[in-house]
Each structure stands twice: as structure tokens, then as C-alpha cells.
Design a protein around this motif. Structure first.
Motif, PDB file in Angstrom:
ATOM      1  N   VAL A  94       0.834  -1.205   0.000  1.00 39.88           N
ATOM      2  CA  VAL A  94       0.000   0.000   0.000  1.00 39.88           C
ATOM      3  C   VAL A  94       0.870   1.258   0.000  1.00 39.88           C
ATOM      4  CG1 VAL A  94      -1.664   1.347   1.337  1.00 39.88           C
ATOM      5  CG2 VAL A  94      -1.968  -1.112   1.099  1.00 39.88           C
ATOM      6  N   GLY A  95       1.880   1.285   0.872  1.00 40.34           N
ATOM      7  CA  GLY A  95       2.720   2.475   0.986  1.00 40.34           C
ATOM      8  C   GLY A  95       3.528   2.760  -0.259  1.00 40.34           C
ATOM      9  N   MET A  96       4.188   1.733  -0.793  1.00 42.51           N
ATOM     10  CA  MET A  96       5.064   1.940  -1.936  1.00 42.51           C
ATOM     11  C   MET A  96       4.273   2.212  -3.217  1.00 42.51           C
ATOM     12  SD  MET A  96       8.047   1.825  -0.617  1.00 42.51           S
ATOM     13  CE  MET A  96       9.163   1.678  -1.999  1.00 42.51           C
ATOM     14  N   VAL A  97       3.180   1.490  -3.402  1.00 39.43           N
ATOM     15  CA  VAL A  97       2.391   1.662  -4.620  1.00 39.43           C
ATOM     16  C   VAL A  97       1.711   3.030  -4.651  1.00 39.43           C
ATOM     17  CG1 VAL A  97       0.343   0.839  -5.860  1.00 39.43           C
ATOM     18  CG2 VAL A  97       2.059  -0.782  -5.053  1.00 39.43           C
ATOM     19  N   SER A  98       1.243   3.496  -3.499  1.00 42.95           N
ATOM     20  CA  SER A  98       0.590   4.808  -3.451  1.00 42.95           C
ATOM     21  C   SER A  98       1.529   5.899  -3.943  1.00 42.95           C
ATOM     22  CB  SER A  98       0.132   5.113  -2.022  1.00 42.95           C
ATOM     23  OG  SER A  98      -0.799   4.167  -1.577  1.00 42.95           O
ATOM     24  N   GLY A  99       2.778   5.859  -3.454  1.00 40.42           N
ATOM     25  CA  GLY A  99       3.749   6.852  -3.895  1.00 40.42           C
ATOM     26  C   GLY A  99       4.093   6.725  -5.365  1.00 40.42           C
ATOM     27  N   ALA A 100       4.213   5.474  -5.846  1.00 43.00           N
ATOM     28  CA  ALA A 100       4.570   5.253  -7.245  1.00 43.00           C
ATOM     29  C   ALA A 100       3.477   5.742  -8.188  1.00 43.00           C
ATOM     30  CB  ALA A 100       4.849   3.769  -7.481  1.00 43.00           C
ATOM     31  N   ILE A 101       2.237   5.410  -7.862  1.00 43.08           N
ATOM     32  CA  ILE A 101       1.114   5.846  -8.711  1.00 43.08           C
ATOM     33  C   ILE A 101       1.003   7.365  -8.709  1.00 43.08           C
ATOM     34  CG2 ILE A 101      -1.394   5.811  -8.949  1.00 43.08           C
ATOM     35  CD1 ILE A 101      -1.346   2.923  -7.966  1.00 43.08           C
ATOM     36  N   LEU A 102       1.176   7.962  -7.536  1.00 43.43           N
ATOM     37  CA  LEU A 102       1.138   9.423  -7.451  1.00 43.43           C
ATOM     38  C   LEU A 102       2.203  10.041  -8.352  1.00 43.43           C
ATOM     39  CD1 LEU A 102      -0.002  11.985  -6.125  1.00 43.43           C
ATOM     40  CD2 LEU A 102       1.680  11.669  -4.277  1.00 43.43           C
ATOM     41  N   ASN A 103       3.394   9.455  -8.357  1.00 41.40           N
ATOM     42  CA  ASN A 103       4.487   9.965  -9.182  1.00 41.40           C
ATOM     43  C   ASN A 103       4.128   9.927 -10.672  1.00 41.40           C
ATOM     44  OD1 ASN A 103       7.807  10.348  -8.746  1.00 41.40           O
ATOM     45  ND2 ASN A 103       7.180   9.704 -10.777  1.00 41.40           N
ATOM     46  N   ILE A 104       3.484   8.833 -11.093  1.00 47.48           N
ATOM     47  CA  ILE A 104       3.116   8.685 -12.498  1.00 47.48           C
ATOM     48  C   ILE A 104       2.128   9.772 -12.922  1.00 47.48           C
ATOM     49  CG2 ILE A 104       1.909   7.175 -14.129  1.00 47.48           C
ATOM     50  CD1 ILE A 104       3.145   4.797 -12.584  1.00 47.48           C
ATOM     51  N   PHE A 105       1.214  10.150 -12.035  1.00 51.28           N
ATOM     52  CA  PHE A 105       0.241  11.196 -12.360  1.00 51.28           C
ATOM     53  C   PHE A 105       0.850  12.599 -12.278  1.00 51.28           C
ATOM     54  CE2 PHE A 105      -2.865   7.822 -11.491  1.00 51.28           C
ATOM     55  CZ  PHE A 105      -3.741   8.018 -12.548  1.00 51.28           C
ATOM     56  N   LEU A 106       1.770  12.785 -11.326  1.00 51.46           N
ATOM     57  CA  LEU A 106       2.361  14.114 -11.159  1.00 51.46           C
ATOM     58  C   LEU A 106       3.363  14.457 -12.255  1.00 51.46           C
ATOM     59  CD1 LEU A 106       2.955  14.333  -7.282  1.00 51.46           C
ATOM     60  CD2 LEU A 106       1.119  15.374  -8.627  1.00 51.46           C
ATOM     61  N   ASP A 107       4.033  13.444 -12.808  1.00 44.96           N
ATOM     62  CA  ASP A 107       5.036  13.692 -13.859  1.00 44.96           C
ATOM     63  C   ASP A 107       4.482  14.543 -15.004  1.00 44.96           C
ATOM     64  OD1 ASP A 107       7.551  12.861 -13.147  1.00 44.96           O
ATOM     65  OD2 ASP A 107       7.302  10.814 -13.857  1.00 44.96           O
ATOM     66  N   PRO A 108       3.436  14.089 -15.703  1.00 44.67           N
ATOM     67  CA  PRO A 108       2.944  14.912 -16.822  1.00 44.67           C
ATOM     68  C   PRO A 108       2.339  16.232 -16.356  1.00 44.67           C
ATOM     69  CG  PRO A 108       1.478  13.055 -16.425  1.00 44.67           C
ATOM     70  CD  PRO A 108       2.691  12.825 -15.591  1.00 44.67           C
ATOM     71  N   LEU A 109       1.780  16.253 -15.145  1.00 46.89           N
ATOM     72  CA  LEU A 109       1.185  17.489 -14.624  1.00 46.89           C
ATOM     73  C   LEU A 109       2.246  18.574 -14.468  1.00 46.89           C
ATOM     74  CD1 LEU A 109      -1.340  18.918 -13.412  1.00 46.89           C
ATOM     75  CD2 LEU A 109      -0.588  18.046 -11.174  1.00 46.89           C
ATOM     76  N   PHE A 110       3.354  18.227 -13.825  1.00 42.65           N
ATOM     77  CA  PHE A 110       4.396  19.217 -13.571  1.00 42.65           C
ATOM     78  C   PHE A 110       5.231  19.512 -14.820  1.00 42.65           C
ATOM     79  CE2 PHE A 110       4.581  18.024  -8.785  1.00 42.65           C
ATOM     80  CZ  PHE A 110       3.476  18.822  -8.561  1.00 42.65           C
ATOM     81  N   ILE A 111       5.510  18.479 -15.632  1.00 40.69           N
ATOM     82  CA  ILE A 111       6.366  18.669 -16.800  1.00 40.69           C
ATOM     83  C   ILE A 111       5.660  19.468 -17.889  1.00 40.69           C
ATOM     84  CG2 ILE A 111       7.585  17.496 -18.685  1.00 40.69           C
ATOM     85  CD1 ILE A 111       8.098  15.169 -16.769  1.00 40.69           C
ATOM     86  N   PHE A 112       4.411  19.102 -18.178  1.00 39.59           N
ATOM     87  CA  PHE A 112       3.710  19.690 -19.323  1.00 39.59           C
ATOM     88  C   PHE A 112       2.709  20.779 -18.941  1.00 39.59           C
ATOM     89  CE2 PHE A 112       4.513  15.148 -20.570  1.00 39.59           C
ATOM     90  CZ  PHE A 112       5.622  15.428 -21.351  1.00 39.59           C
ATOM     91  N   VAL A 113       1.819  20.463 -17.994  1.00 36.73           N
ATOM     92  CA  VAL A 113       0.770  21.430 -17.630  1.00 36.73           C
ATOM     93  C   VAL A 113       1.378  22.667 -16.989  1.00 36.73           C
ATOM     94  CG1 VAL A 113      -1.323  21.819 -16.281  1.00 36.73           C
ATOM     95  CG2 VAL A 113      -0.936  19.597 -17.381  1.00 36.73           C
ATOM     96  N   PHE A 114       2.307  22.450 -16.035  1.00 41.62           N
ATOM     97  CA  PHE A 114       2.943  23.583 -15.355  1.00 41.62           C
ATOM     98  C   PHE A 114       4.237  24.025 -16.040  1.00 41.62           C
ATOM     99  CE2 PHE A 114       0.926  21.954 -11.163  1.00 41.62           C
ATOM    100  CZ  PHE A 114      -0.292  22.517 -11.548  1.00 41.62           C
ATOM    101  N   SER A 115       4.587  23.375 -17.152  1.00 41.36           N
ATOM    102  CA  SER A 115       5.770  23.735 -17.953  1.00 41.36           C
ATOM    103  C   SER A 115       7.043  23.829 -17.110  1.00 41.36           C
ATOM    104  CB  SER A 115       5.525  25.071 -18.678  1.00 41.36           C
ATOM    105  OG  SER A 115       4.391  24.990 -19.505  1.00 41.36           O
TER     106      SER A 115
END
Length: 458
Positions: A172-193
């Protein structure tokens, strides 16, 4: 608490071995696969920023591996001991080891990361940055270093939970962080430039969230919580921690050294060489996650039953994991070899040189992939049993004994192809070395007395 620990002991020492290993292995496999997936996601999303940006992530990988190595050292060092003393029903010793391992890891890595922040530029160059990679690497490293203590602490808690038999909570702990990372990557890289900085910030946030979840899991009544009052730094505690954790530190540490050397050697051939090797490493880690998951499901079974002197169960679990993981890795190797060009192009489809180098490197890796199952399972068995010498030799074998010499011999002769060839050759040599070492440990178990409970099942 005593009742819960008694139930855990009975489960680990009497439940049918194959079902028990599978039940503990599945969460670990999911953890490893998703962790590898979010490493690949970083590479994929950063790939849109150019070859130099992808190479910067590859250059930063050895530092992340060192941070993780500290987590494995303190986490497996404390966890191995905890599983053995829990198998011997000595809960107080396990609690002291849990607290000492966790606090020691956090403090030690925090000091390392502060030094890394101060000398970030020279660090990036030492890791293999070229002039074109350096701006990306220094920016990426800043946030990775900030995340370092939380990354290590998450790893320690994850390992301790696993060795107690709480693989699902570690999941639960490790997967939660990993999934969050996958969603945050495109958000910060592309949406927030935010570019490559966004990928690093996504990793930092996900590691902190993962730590908080794992910390709360440790407080569940069937687990051993981290009690600061039980922090017990002593020679005997650290001796046991070194016995259990040194093999993991050697394995990860030597991998970091080897990766730095590979980056420098590949850098002569341009950023495409570093980028291609970085992609191949991420794909290889994804395939290897299946094997590591089986091994991590085996370790608590090994530790509890070794502590309880149930050697027949231990050996049955070992052989089951070796056979199954070898078959799985063989199938994975065939698929990766067939689809290698497509897989590499997925990350950098507009760079033919990266695709060419990466395709050959991945196919060479596939030759030795199935053989690594025996090496890793043997390493995990000897490490969990506290066989420090055998475990350390196995941990050093691939990177230290064979890969590093292979790089210095083959690269001057064959150039970039020599780097790619040295990796599978090292795997095959490590396999040959592991056969007599592991068999000797297994034969020793026959000579020791077995005192199985009347209700133990195999």
C-alpha cells in the motif's frame, strides 16, 4: 501484542509453503513492478524534452541507487534480524532493531544529501554529465537530494514490514507513492511547464507521501512500530545490521559505481549512448522486478523458518522460487528480445541512434536474464540466514567481480559494443559462481538439527 505475534509465528511456520510464498510474493512483485514502472515513466515523459534530458535522468540514477542502497542496507539489515528473532519469539529485540535501523538510516542519509546539495555541480560531473547534460542534471539532482532522506526511510519501513510478513501493507505504501508519481510527472512537466525540474519534484512529493503511509502502517497492532525510546545504538545491534544489510549495500553500491563508469565510457560516444543505456537499464529493471518480487516473498519465509529451525520448509520455498522465477524471466527475455526496437522507440522514437544502440543492448541483456534468477535467490537466502560471507560474495559478484573488470577489458577493444557486452557476460559469470556457493549453504542445512512443530506443513 503477544497474541498477534503468536498468530504470525504460527502462520509463517505452519502454512503450506508454496501458498505462503505466493501470498507474500504477489504484493512484493506489484511493488517492484510499479516502482520500476514509475522509473520508466520518468524516462518516458522526460524523453519529450530531448536526448540530453533523458541522459540527465540516467546520469542521476547512480545517486538514486546509492540513496536506495542505504535504504536496503538499514532496511534489510534490520529486517533480516527481525524475522529471525520473531521466528524465535523475541519481540523486544525486534522492536529495538526496528527503531535503531530506521533512525540510523534517516540521519545518515540526511547528512549525505546535505553534502550533495552543497557540491551539486561537481557531483553531477562526477556522475558522468557532459556539458550538454550538466544543466539538466544539476536541476534534477537538487530535488532528488531533498527527497533522499524520505526515499531511504520509505525503503527501510518497507523492508521491515516485509520481513514481519506484512507484505500487503508494504504494498500500500510503496504503490501509493509510485502511482502518485506517475500522475504528477505529466502534470508538472507539461501542464505547469516545469520541464525536468517537474519530474524531480514529482518524485520528491511521491516519496514523502509514501513515507507517511508506511509510517502509519507500522502502527497497526500486528506490526512492530518505530519507538524512538527503543533506539539502541550498540556494537551488537550494528554488527547484526551489517551482517544482514552489507550484501544489499554492496550490490546497490557497486551498481552505482558501475553505472557512473558506464556513463563516462558511453559519454565518449555522445549523449545518445548514455540515453540508450539509461533506457535499457529501466527496461531491464522492470523485467527484473518480477524476480525480485519472488525473492522478497521468499525472504520472510526463509527468516522465520530458519529462526525456528524448520529447514525442510526453507529449502522447499527456495527451490520453488528459483524454478518459477527462472521460467518467468525466460518468457520475459524472449518477449523483450522480439520487441526490443519497439520498446526503445517508445521512449525516443525520433532519435534513430538511441534506438539502434538501445535495441542491441536490450537484446544482449536478454541472453543472461533467466540466469539471474539463481543468483538473486541464492543471494537473498544467504543474506536472510545471516551468512554474511556467502551473501557478500554473491552481492559483489556481478558488478564488482565481473562487470567492472569486463568494462575495462572489453570497452577499449570493442568501444560501445564492449560496454553492452560486458553486462550479460557479468551475469553469466555471476551465475557460475553462485552455483557452488548456494549449494554449499543448502548442504549445511542437512547437517543441522531440525525441530519442526507437530503441526508444521510443507
Amino acid at each position: 501484542m503477544p497474541e498477534q505475534k503468536s498468530e504470525r509465528f504460527i502462520q509463517m511456520t505452519t502454512a503450506p509453503v508454496i501458498g505462503l510464498v505466493l501470498r507474500l510474493a504477489v504484493p512484493s512483485i506489484v511493488i517492484m513492478l510499479i516502482s520500476a514502472l514509475y522509473n520508466m515513466a520518468d524516462t518516458y515523459f522526460v524523453g519529450s524534452l530531448g536526448t540530453s534530458a533523458v541522459a540527465a535522468v540516467g546520469v542521476s540514477f547512480p545517486l538514486m541507487a546509492i540513496i536506495q542502497a542505504m535504504g536496503f542496507f538499514f532496511g534489510q539489515g534490520s529486517g533480516n534480524y527481525m524475522s529471525r528473532v520473531l521466528g524465535a519469539r523475541e519481540t523486544e529485540k525486534a522492536s529495538c532493531m526496528a527503531a535503531t535501523g530506521f533512525i540510523s538510516a534517516f540521519v545518515f542519509v540526511a547528512i549525505l544529501c546535505v553534502l550533495g546539495l552543497i557540491f551539486r555541480g561537481p557531483l553531477a560531473l562526477a556522475l558522468g554529465s557532459t556539458p550538454t547534460i550538466l544543466p539538466y542534471a544539476t536541476e534534477y539532482l537538487f530535488y532528488i537530494l531533498l527527497a533522499g532522506p524520505w526515499m531511504t526511510s520509505s525503503m527501510v519501513l518497507n523492508q521491515q514490514l516485509r520481513f514481519q510478513g506484512s507484505a500487503s501493507m508494504a504494498l500500500v505504501g510503496m504503490v501509493s507513492g509510485a502511482i502518485l508519481n506517475i500522475f504528477l510527472d505529466p502534470l508538472f512537466i507539461f501542464v505547469f511547464s516545469m520541464g525536468i525540474k517537474g519530474a524531480a519534484i514529482a518524485t520528491m512529493i511521491s516519496q514523502m507521501v509514501s513515507f507517511l503511509i508506511l509510517w502509519s502502517c507500522c502502527k497497526k497492532k500486528e506490526n512492530i512500530p518505530i519507538k524512538f525510546s527503543h533506539f539502541s545504538p550498540s556494537f551488537s545491534i550494528y554488527r547484526e545490521m551489517i551482517k544482514g544489510g552489507l550484501p544489499a549495500l554492496l550490490r546497490q553500491g557497486l551498481m552505482s559505481i558501475a553505472t557512473v563508469i558506464i556513463n563516462h565510457m558511453a559519454g565518449i560516444h555522445g549523449d545518445a549512448g548514455i540515453a540508450a543505456i539509461s533506457i535499457v537499464n529501466r527496461v531491464y529493471m522492470f523485467a527484473g522486478s518480477l524476480m525480485l518480487g519472488f525473492g522478497q516473498g521468499f525472504q520472510p519465509v526463509c527468516g522465520f523458518n530458519y529462526g525456528a529451525k524448520l529447514y525442510k520448509r526453507l529449502k522447499k520455498a527456495f527451490w520453488f522460487c528459483v524454478r518459477l522465477s527462472t521460467c518467468v524471466l525466460f518468457a520475459a527475455a524472449v518477449l523483450l528480445a522480439i520487441f526490443a526496437p519497439v520498446i526503445i522507440a517508445f521512449f525516443r522514437e525520433d532519435d534513430p541512434e538511441v534506438i539502434r544502440i538501445g535495441t542491441l543492448g536490450l537484446r544482449l541483456y536478454c541472453i543472461s536474464l533467466p540466469f539471474s534468477a539463481w543468483v538473486v535467490m541464492s543471494n537473498m537466502m544467504t543474506q536472510t540466514m545471516g551468512k554474511a560471507l556467502e551473501a557478500s560474495i554473491l552481492s559483489m559478484s556481478r558488478q564488482g567481480l565481473f562487470l567492472l573488470p569486463g568494462l575495462f577489458i572489453l570497452t577499449p577493444l570493442l568501444g560501445l559494443f564492449g560496454i553492452q557486452l560486458a553486462l550479460p557476460v557479468a551475469d553469466l559469470m555471476a551465475f557460475i559462481l553462485a552455483i557452488p556457493l548456494a549449494n554449499r549453504v543448502l548442504r549445511q542445512l542437512k547437517e543441522e538439527p531440525a525441530a519442526a512443530p507437530n503441526n508444521a506443513q510443507t
